[in-house]
Design a protein around this motif. Structure first.
Motif, short mmCIF file in Angstrom:
data_model
loop_
_atom_site.label_atom_id
_atom_site.label_comp_id
_atom_site.label_asym_id
_atom_site.label_seq_id
_atom_site.Cartn_x
_atom_site.Cartn_y
_atom_site.Cartn_z
N LEU A 55 -24.44 -24.08 24.36
CA LEU A 55 -23.78 -25.46 24.16
C LEU A 55 -24.40 -26.48 23.94
O LEU A 55 -24.21 -27.55 23.75
N ALA A 56 -25.67 -26.10 23.43
CA ALA A 56 -26.65 -27.10 23.28
C ALA A 56 -27.68 -26.67 22.17
O ALA A 56 -28.05 -25.29 22.41
N HIS A 65 -29.90 -32.40 25.66
CA HIS A 65 -28.64 -31.29 25.35
C HIS A 65 -28.23 -31.84 24.09
O HIS A 65 -26.87 -32.21 24.06
N LEU A 67 -26.18 -31.75 20.37
CA LEU A 67 -25.04 -31.09 19.80
C LEU A 67 -25.89 -29.72 18.95
O LEU A 67 -26.68 -29.67 18.13
N PHE A 73 -23.38 -22.16 17.30
CA PHE A 73 -22.38 -22.36 18.23
C PHE A 73 -21.44 -21.16 17.87
O PHE A 73 -20.67 -20.52 18.60
N ARG A 101 -18.49 -29.70 29.49
CA ARG A 101 -19.40 -29.86 28.32
C ARG A 101 -18.87 -28.39 27.39
O ARG A 101 -18.87 -28.66 26.16
N TRP A 104 -15.62 -29.63 25.74
CA TRP A 104 -15.70 -30.63 24.82
C TRP A 104 -16.20 -29.94 23.61
O TRP A 104 -15.79 -30.24 22.35
N THR A 105 -17.36 -29.08 23.77
CA THR A 105 -17.92 -28.51 22.53
C THR A 105 -16.89 -27.66 21.82
O THR A 105 -16.97 -27.58 20.60
N TYR A 108 -14.55 -30.04 20.09
CA TYR A 108 -15.15 -30.52 18.91
C TYR A 108 -15.45 -29.60 17.67
O TYR A 108 -15.08 -30.23 16.58
N ALA A 240 -19.21 -35.85 29.16
CA ALA A 240 -18.31 -34.98 28.56
C ALA A 240 -17.18 -34.86 29.66
O ALA A 240 -15.93 -34.66 29.28
N VAL A 257 -23.51 -38.03 22.24
CA VAL A 257 -23.88 -36.82 22.73
C VAL A 257 -25.35 -36.76 23.07
O VAL A 257 -25.81 -36.20 24.28
#
Length: 274
Positions: A55-56, A65, A67, A73, A101, A104-105, A108, A240, A257
């Motif tokens: 996630l990062a 952390h 994006l 991803f 998190r 949200w990711t 996104y 997040a 972020v």
């Protein structure tokens, strides 16, 4: 559609990809890791999602952390079985800090149906639902990462928003005030930011407060129609959670972020205390 799901509803959900996102900051000091907690017992069918790796991006100039790239991803989510047309449910221990998190990711990067298990693994076990130690490799997913599904802030935009709108600092009050800083090299906050610790978004059981209670909380901090809202924390994880709580309250918000760990990479950026 609520971004939350109850343990009972998840148990009856049918076709769903479940991600275990339990995470421990203390792992680097020899404490249990999220992976070890997963190995001790998890929701049947869940795959372990590593917050740091999945996630990062690696820590560095983007913060602790940052994006992840769309490519990395997408590969991580496909490995974990995420499919474009199937609901994803994410959970952590209880308060949904790490799970938010993941929520949200995924949002996104374009997944439209992501739910957070309200109350986390604790709620699942307290409901008497089954737990397993068996690990199965999920069938490879087909998720395609398309950035831009959630609003984000750059450092400059966050600094401006603190003056023109409402920038919420999701960290504990003592970190916001600059009294202590256990992780980052400089204590304090973005000038003009308003402190709103994420711990106040949930009750003692780790479940989110009602939408009405959350809306009352955030309007009391200055959120209202016509005011742009953003959130940051230490490294974009608990913030997040703040964005998720704001969504439950019906208040759209952008995420910085990189957060404080990125803010500090430029020594010319101002720091406020108190």
């Amino acid at each position: 559609m609520s971004p939350l799901i109850t343990a009972a509803d998840l148990a009856d959900a049918g076709e769903v990809t479940v991600l275990d996102v339990r995470f421990r900051l203390t792992a680097s000091a020899g404490g249990p890791t999220g992976a070890s907690l997963y190995a001790e017992g998890h929701i049947p069918g869940a795959a372990f999602c590593d917050l740091d790796a999945d996630l990062a991006a690696p820590p560095g100039s983007g913060g602790r952390h940052p994006l992840p790239s769309a490519e990395s991803f997408e590969e991580a989510m496909r490995r974990l079985g995420v499919r474009a047309g199937r609901m994803v449910a994410v959970y952590d221990d209880a308060d949904s800090t790490a799970a938010a998190r993941a929520w949200w990711t995924l949002r996104y990067f374009g997944h439209s149906d992501v739910r957070v298990l309200d109350g986390g693994f604790r709620a699942w076990t307290e409901a008497g639902l089954s737990v397993t130690r068996e690990t199965e490799q999920p069938p490879r997913g087909d998720f395609t990462a398309r950035p831009g599904g959630m609003p984000i802030l750059t450092a400059d935009e966050a600094g401006s928003l603190a003056k023109t709108g409402l920038l919420l600092d999701a960290r504990a009050a003592e970190r916001y005030r600059g009294e202590v800083e256990p992780i980052d090299p400089v204590a304090g906050h973005v000038p003009g930011a308003v402190n709103a610790p994420t711990a106040a978004n949930v009750g003692p059981d780790g479940r989110f407060l009602t939408s009405a209670s959350l809306r009352s909380r955030f309007t009391g901090l200055g959120a209202r129609e016509g005011v742009e809202v953003g959130a940051y924390c230490g490294s974009g994880v608990t913030a997040a959670h703040e964005v998720l709580a704001l969504e439950l309250a019906g208040i759209p918000a952008a995420l910085y972020v990189g957060s404080w760990s990125h803010w500090l990479t430029d020594p010319t950026r101002p720091v406020a205390t108190g």
